[in-house]
Motif scaffolding. Structure first.
Motif, PDB file in Angstrom:
ATOM      1  N   ASN A   4      35.314  48.494  43.737  1.00 13.85           N
ATOM      2  CA  ASN A   4      35.143  47.483  44.777  1.00 13.85           C
ATOM      3  C   ASN A   4      36.079  46.303  44.639  1.00 13.85           C
ATOM      4  O   ASN A   4      35.911  45.305  45.318  1.00 13.85           O
ATOM      5  CB  ASN A   4      33.694  46.990  44.784  1.00 13.85           C
ATOM      6  CG  ASN A   4      32.739  48.082  45.201  1.00 13.85           C
ATOM      7  OD1 ASN A   4      32.990  48.787  46.164  1.00 13.85           O
ATOM      8  ND2 ASN A   4      31.661  48.240  44.467  1.00 13.85           N
ATOM      9  N   THR A   5      37.069  46.385  43.732  1.00 11.91           N
ATOM     10  CA  THR A   5      37.992  45.276  43.502  1.00 11.91           C
ATOM     11  C   THR A   5      39.417  45.717  43.777  1.00 11.91           C
ATOM     12  O   THR A   5      39.857  46.760  43.324  1.00 11.91           O
ATOM     13  CB  THR A   5      37.881  44.778  42.047  1.00 11.91           C
ATOM     14  OG1 THR A   5      36.544  44.351  41.805  1.00 11.91           O
ATOM     15  CG2 THR A   5      38.825  43.603  41.807  1.00 11.91           C
ATOM     16  N   VAL A  19      46.853  41.832  53.050  1.00  7.68           N
ATOM     17  CA  VAL A  19      45.682  42.619  52.696  1.00  7.68           C
ATOM     18  C   VAL A  19      44.795  42.690  53.935  1.00  7.68           C
ATOM     19  O   VAL A  19      44.328  41.665  54.426  1.00  7.68           O
ATOM     20  CB  VAL A  19      44.910  42.006  51.512  1.00  7.68           C
ATOM     21  CG1 VAL A  19      43.644  42.793  51.231  1.00  7.68           C
ATOM     22  CG2 VAL A  19      45.798  41.943  50.281  1.00  7.68           C
ATOM     23  N   ILE A  20      44.613  43.903  54.425  1.00  5.55           N
ATOM     24  CA  ILE A  20      43.823  44.121  55.628  1.00  5.55           C
ATOM     25  C   ILE A  20      42.483  44.705  55.210  1.00  5.55           C
ATOM     26  O   ILE A  20      42.426  45.792  54.644  1.00  5.55           O
ATOM     27  CB  ILE A  20      44.566  45.057  56.601  1.00  5.55           C
ATOM     28  CG1 ILE A  20      45.876  44.379  57.003  1.00  5.55           C
ATOM     29  CG2 ILE A  20      43.697  45.390  57.802  1.00  5.55           C
ATOM     30  CD1 ILE A  20      46.751  45.191  57.892  1.00  5.55           C
ATOM     31  N   PHE A  21      41.435  43.945  55.483  1.00  5.99           N
ATOM     32  CA  PHE A  21      40.088  44.355  55.098  1.00  5.99           C
ATOM     33  C   PHE A  21      39.374  44.966  56.296  1.00  5.99           C
ATOM     34  O   PHE A  21      39.167  44.314  57.310  1.00  5.99           O
ATOM     35  CB  PHE A  21      39.293  43.155  54.572  1.00  5.99           C
ATOM     36  CG  PHE A  21      37.851  43.476  54.272  1.00  5.99           C
ATOM     37  CD1 PHE A  21      37.520  44.321  53.227  1.00  5.99           C
ATOM     38  CD2 PHE A  21      36.832  42.935  55.028  1.00  5.99           C
ATOM     39  CE1 PHE A  21      36.191  44.627  52.942  1.00  5.99           C
ATOM     40  CE2 PHE A  21      35.508  43.221  54.756  1.00  5.99           C
ATOM     41  CZ  PHE A  21      35.188  44.074  53.709  1.00  5.99           C
ATOM     42  N   ARG A  22      39.022  46.239  56.143  1.00  8.16           N
ATOM     43  CA  ARG A  22      38.193  46.953  57.113  1.00  8.16           C
ATOM     44  C   ARG A  22      36.890  47.274  56.386  1.00  8.16           C
ATOM     45  O   ARG A  22      36.892  48.062  55.451  1.00  8.16           O
ATOM     46  CB  ARG A  22      38.863  48.231  57.578  1.00  8.16           C
ATOM     47  CG  ARG A  22      40.147  48.012  58.328  1.00  8.16           C
ATOM     48  CD  ARG A  22      40.799  49.343  58.685  1.00  8.16           C
ATOM     49  NE  ARG A  22      42.166  49.166  59.108  1.00  8.16           N
ATOM     50  CZ  ARG A  22      42.561  48.999  60.361  1.00  8.16           C
ATOM     51  NH1 ARG A  22      41.663  48.990  61.315  1.00  8.16           N
ATOM     52  NH2 ARG A  22      43.833  48.846  60.659  1.00  8.16           N
ATOM     53  N   GLN A  69      35.855  42.893  46.774  1.00  2.00           N
ATOM     54  CA  GLN A  69      36.283  41.866  45.826  1.00  2.00           C
ATOM     55  C   GLN A  69      37.809  41.864  45.794  1.00  2.00           C
ATOM     56  O   GLN A  69      38.410  42.891  45.497  1.00  2.00           O
ATOM     57  CB  GLN A  69      35.746  42.153  44.420  1.00  2.00           C
ATOM     58  CG  GLN A  69      34.242  42.324  44.338  1.00  2.00           C
ATOM     59  CD  GLN A  69      33.484  41.058  44.660  1.00  2.00           C
ATOM     60  OE1 GLN A  69      33.868  39.975  44.244  1.00  2.00           O
ATOM     61  NE2 GLN A  69      32.418  41.190  45.416  1.00  2.00           N
ATOM     62  N   LEU A  70      38.410  40.730  46.081  1.00  2.00           N
ATOM     63  CA  LEU A  70      39.863  40.613  46.031  1.00  2.00           C
ATOM     64  C   LEU A  70      40.244  39.670  44.902  1.00  2.00           C
ATOM     65  O   LEU A  70      39.594  38.639  44.697  1.00  2.00           O
ATOM     66  CB  LEU A  70      40.419  40.070  47.344  1.00  2.00           C
ATOM     67  CG  LEU A  70      40.098  40.855  48.616  1.00  2.00           C
ATOM     68  CD1 LEU A  70      40.722  40.168  49.824  1.00  2.00           C
ATOM     69  CD2 LEU A  70      40.560  42.281  48.508  1.00  2.00           C
ATOM     70  N   GLN A  71      41.308  40.025  44.188  1.00  3.78           N
ATOM     71  CA  GLN A  71      41.865  39.160  43.150  1.00  3.78           C
ATOM     72  C   GLN A  71      43.355  39.007  43.438  1.00  3.78           C
ATOM     73  O   GLN A  71      44.096  39.988  43.412  1.00  3.78           O
ATOM     74  CB  GLN A  71      41.677  39.759  41.762  1.00  3.78           C
ATOM     75  CG  GLN A  71      40.259  39.815  41.301  1.00  3.78           C
ATOM     76  CD  GLN A  71      40.138  40.353  39.886  1.00  3.78           C
ATOM     77  OE1 GLN A  71      41.120  40.526  39.181  1.00  3.78           O
ATOM     78  NE2 GLN A  71      38.915  40.621  39.463  1.00  3.78           N
TER      79      GLN A  71
END
Length: 147
Positions: free
Chosen positions: A31-32, A41-44, A94-96
């Motif tokens: 999940n990261t 960063v494209i979040f779907r 979760q993005l870092q």
């Protein structure tokens, strides 16, 4: 005998405390998403996040909203790809974002304020959360240089 038992118990207790701290340092790789270079960063949303959004927005209008958001993300992605920007599509919650000096910025997309999103990262500054209806302005704001 009691001293021996207390000694062994204490040793096991201290050892388990040390292991617990090591376990907290692990990263949930499923999940990261870790981003170290300039990218969009494209979040779907998917999985639990998608079910949560469906519940929050209602079953009836959700499919049309999902279709519209996915279409907008595709258009914005095409624009950004045309600028030569690396595109990363993800459903990770979760993005870092890691800067060259090692500083890390965390974004938890499980928060209710996030749905379909684009984050523009120039590799040095904080990522810019793009307004999906004005991707050109967000691209300018991000400070990303053409390769």
């Amino acid at each position: 005998m009691t001293r021996l038992f207390l000694f062994i118990f204490s040793a096991v207790l201290f050892a388990s405390c040390g292991q617990a701290s090591e376990q907290r340092k692990t990263v949930d790789t499923i999940n990261t998403l870790i981003v170290k270079e300039p990218a969009a960063v494209i979040f779907r949303p998917g999985g639990d996040k998608l079910r949560s959004l469906k519940s929050a927005f209602g079953e009836k209008g959700f499919p049309s909203m999902q279709t519209a958001n996915n279409a907008t993300l595709s258009e914005d992605s095409a624009y950004l790809a045309g600028k030569g920007l690396k595109i990363i599509s993800t459903s990770a919650t979760q993005l870092q974002f890691i800067r060259p000096n090692g500083e890390v910025l965390y974004i938890n997309l499980n928060h209710p304020k996030y749905a379909w999103e684009i984050f523009l990262f120039n590799g040095f500054s904080d990522p810019v959360k793009a307004d999906l209806t004005d991707i050109e302005a967000a691209y300018q704001e991000s400070g990303i240089k053409k390769p």
